[in-house]
Design a protein around this motif. Sequence first.
Motif, PDB file in Angstrom:
ATOM      1  N   GLY A   1      -2.651   1.622  -4.489  1.00 19.62           N
ATOM      2  CA  GLY A   1      -1.935   2.886  -4.614  1.00 19.62           C
ATOM      3  C   GLY A   1      -2.054   3.459  -6.012  1.00 19.62           C
ATOM      4  O   GLY A   1      -2.752   2.904  -6.872  1.00 19.62           O
ATOM      5  N   PRO A   2      -1.371   4.574  -6.287  1.00 20.60           N
ATOM      6  CA  PRO A   2      -1.417   5.213  -7.599  1.00 20.60           C
ATOM      7  C   PRO A   2      -0.840   4.308  -8.699  1.00 20.60           C
ATOM      8  O   PRO A   2      -0.006   3.433  -8.423  1.00 20.60           O
ATOM      9  CB  PRO A   2      -0.563   6.467  -7.419  1.00 20.60           C
TER      10      PRO A   2
ATOM     11  N   ASP B   1       3.017   3.899  -8.926  1.00 24.35           N
ATOM     12  CA  ASP B   1       3.569   3.039  -7.877  1.00 24.35           C
ATOM     13  C   ASP B   1       3.335   1.568  -8.210  1.00 24.35           C
ATOM     14  O   ASP B   1       4.214   0.724  -8.011  1.00 24.35           O
ATOM     15  CB  ASP B   1       2.938   3.368  -6.528  1.00 24.35           C
TER      16      ASP B   1
ATOM     17  N   GLN C   1       0.847  -1.193   0.000  1.00 24.69           N
ATOM     18  CA  GLN C   1       0.000   0.000   0.000  1.00 24.69           C
ATOM     19  C   GLN C   1       0.879   1.238   0.000  1.00 24.69           C
ATOM     20  O   GLN C   1       1.745   1.392   0.859  1.00 24.69           O
ATOM     21  CB  GLN C   1      -0.906   0.018   1.234  1.00 24.69           C
ATOM     22  N   THR C   2       0.658   2.152  -0.954  1.00 24.89           N
ATOM     23  CA  THR C   2       1.498   3.351  -1.043  1.00 24.89           C
ATOM     24  C   THR C   2       0.700   4.646  -0.977  1.00 24.89           C
ATOM     25  O   THR C   2       1.215   5.708  -1.327  1.00 24.89           O
ATOM     26  CB  THR C   2       2.317   3.336  -2.346  1.00 24.89           C
ATOM     27  N   ASP C   3      -0.533   4.564  -0.550  1.00 20.22           N
ATOM     28  CA  ASP C   3      -1.360   5.764  -0.415  1.00 20.22           C
ATOM     29  C   ASP C   3      -2.293   5.553   0.769  1.00 20.22           C
ATOM     30  O   ASP C   3      -2.993   4.530   0.853  1.00 20.22           O
ATOM     31  CB  ASP C   3      -2.167   6.002  -1.700  1.00 20.22           C
ATOM     32  N   ILE C   4      -2.327   6.526   1.669  1.00 17.97           N
ATOM     33  CA  ILE C   4      -3.081   6.366   2.910  1.00 17.97           C
ATOM     34  C   ILE C   4      -4.576   6.173   2.671  1.00 17.97           C
ATOM     35  O   ILE C   4      -5.272   5.563   3.496  1.00 17.97           O
ATOM     36  CB  ILE C   4      -2.823   7.584   3.841  1.00 17.97           C
TER      37      ILE C   4
ATOM     38  N   MET D   1       2.951   2.290   3.237  1.00 24.91           N
ATOM     39  CA  MET D   1       3.612   3.594   3.242  1.00 24.91           C
ATOM     40  C   MET D   1       2.576   4.679   2.983  1.00 24.91           C
ATOM     41  O   MET D   1       1.595   4.458   2.266  1.00 24.91           O
ATOM     42  CB  MET D   1       4.687   3.639   2.150  1.00 24.91           C
ATOM     43  N   THR D   2       2.788   5.861   3.553  1.00 22.61           N
ATOM     44  CA  THR D   2       1.887   6.982   3.309  1.00 22.61           C
ATOM     45  C   THR D   2       2.159   7.654   1.976  1.00 22.61           C
ATOM     46  O   THR D   2       1.329   8.382   1.457  1.00 22.61           O
ATOM     47  CB  THR D   2       1.992   8.025   4.436  1.00 22.61           C
ATOM     48  N   ASP D   3       3.359   7.422   1.419  1.00 26.75           N
ATOM     49  CA  ASP D   3       3.689   7.921   0.084  1.00 26.75           C
ATOM     50  C   ASP D   3       4.757   6.995  -0.503  1.00 26.75           C
ATOM     51  O   ASP D   3       5.153   6.008   0.111  1.00 26.75           O
ATOM     52  CB  ASP D   3       4.168   9.373   0.118  1.00 26.75           C
ATOM     53  N   ASN D   4       5.205   7.322  -1.722  1.00 26.00           N
ATOM     54  CA  ASN D   4       6.118   6.415  -2.422  1.00 26.00           C
ATOM     55  C   ASN D   4       7.597   6.786  -2.282  1.00 26.00           C
ATOM     56  O   ASN D   4       8.431   6.283  -3.034  1.00 26.00           O
ATOM     57  CB  ASN D   4       5.745   6.351  -3.901  1.00 26.00           C
ATOM     58  N   THR D   5       7.920   7.642  -1.326  1.00 26.03           N
ATOM     59  CA  THR D   5       9.290   8.155  -1.201  1.00 26.03           C
ATOM     60  C   THR D   5      10.327   7.039  -1.099  1.00 26.03           C
ATOM     61  O   THR D   5      11.367   7.071  -1.758  1.00 26.03           O
ATOM     62  CB  THR D   5       9.406   9.072   0.029  1.00 26.03           C
TER      63      THR D   5
END
Length: 412
Positions: free
Chosen positions: A256-257, A260, A202-205, A231-235
């Motif tokens: 996620g997006p 990603d 998971q890459t988006d909250i 993760m809260t974002d894909n950094t």
Amino acid sequence: MSRLAWRSQMEKPQHAFSLNYAHRRGVWLGSAIVLIALIVALMAGSSALAGPSQRQTDNILRIGYIGQPDSDLARGLDLAIRQINESGGTTGPDNTSYFYQLVVAEVLPEETEAIPEVLQALTNAGVIAIFGPDSNDLALPNVEALSAASVPVLTGATSETLYNADTSSNIFRIVAPESTYSDALASYLVEVLEVQNVVLVQTDIVWTEATVSLGNALGQEGAEIVATIQMTDNTDLPNQIRTLPELNADAVIMYGPPQDAYTVFTQLQSNNWQGRFVYRTGQQAVLEGNLFDDERAAGIIGVDSWSFGANDALGSTFTIQYVTQYGMIPGPLSVAAYDSLFALDSVIRVFGTDAAAVRAGLSQLDIERLVRGPADPVVTDSRDLSQTAIIYELTGSGGVQAVAAYDNGELR
């Protein structure tokens, strides 16, 4: 607040009325302009939104929509309204004849603060029901306002928490709740594909609820989750997935997006991983971009409320009609809106147009089959107009093929 003004558009080919704020001046809400208008041109230049003709303006039922005028949901409503109006309109239980007219309150996806005001504006415009918001992001912060609206609200939000603050039972869902998609995926992966161990990414909250829901569903089916990457974002995504192929999972499931998802997929592919890649919104990614349109994407699994890859007669007919009218492939929300407008019409024919009667009628719906499946909240004792999920595979050529359906808890 700026006043609402009606302006005749009788000179237009599609005769309608225009509703706007103070002679087309926007109303500033924070940093956003909110314009409510009856759209007379949905697509640039050619295809006007459906509306009654000049001889049909005596008895008009206005349907409100909160969202973008060129969205899938708006087009689905428009297509249903066109077809009903062109077949002679609808008739209430007192034999009064009506024609439908669509009123769009244009709100951007990030304009959560706009919803209470446009709800009031649509109510003042005399709508008998309001469709939208399309998403959890717009709907969830405004549940209390949606609940307090004087007419029923039919939304595309999938969150399980949607009804928690709906004290007046005014909100209806036009797609299945997120748990349905989780249950459908889990059943298909374990029962059909015999998947035993899974990795969740998971890459988006915004997908947290869905990730947890699927984890629970997989556990109930007896699958083992060998790793969960959230993760809260894909950094830090490249580093997080570096050793993913070494886990030897039967399936990697992505939330996620699209970019990603593509990053995770290509990482697995480059290491000759042989499992099944599952991307919850793979169909949407195909419709909106070109990340999954080559042969490597063949076999990627996804799930949604409907798929243009369905090969049944009703789905094929709808797709042809939609493409003919709008020149593009329909997405799941177009079918949800289309089916739900016809369901609403069936309610009005029996119960009339009073808001309380419409609410009661929607709760008692028991329609065996619309385009995507049944609309039977009376069977499921809910305010969900659909409990259908369609599982599909990408074909690798920009196409989609439906492989299974999940209706009211059963895989077929």
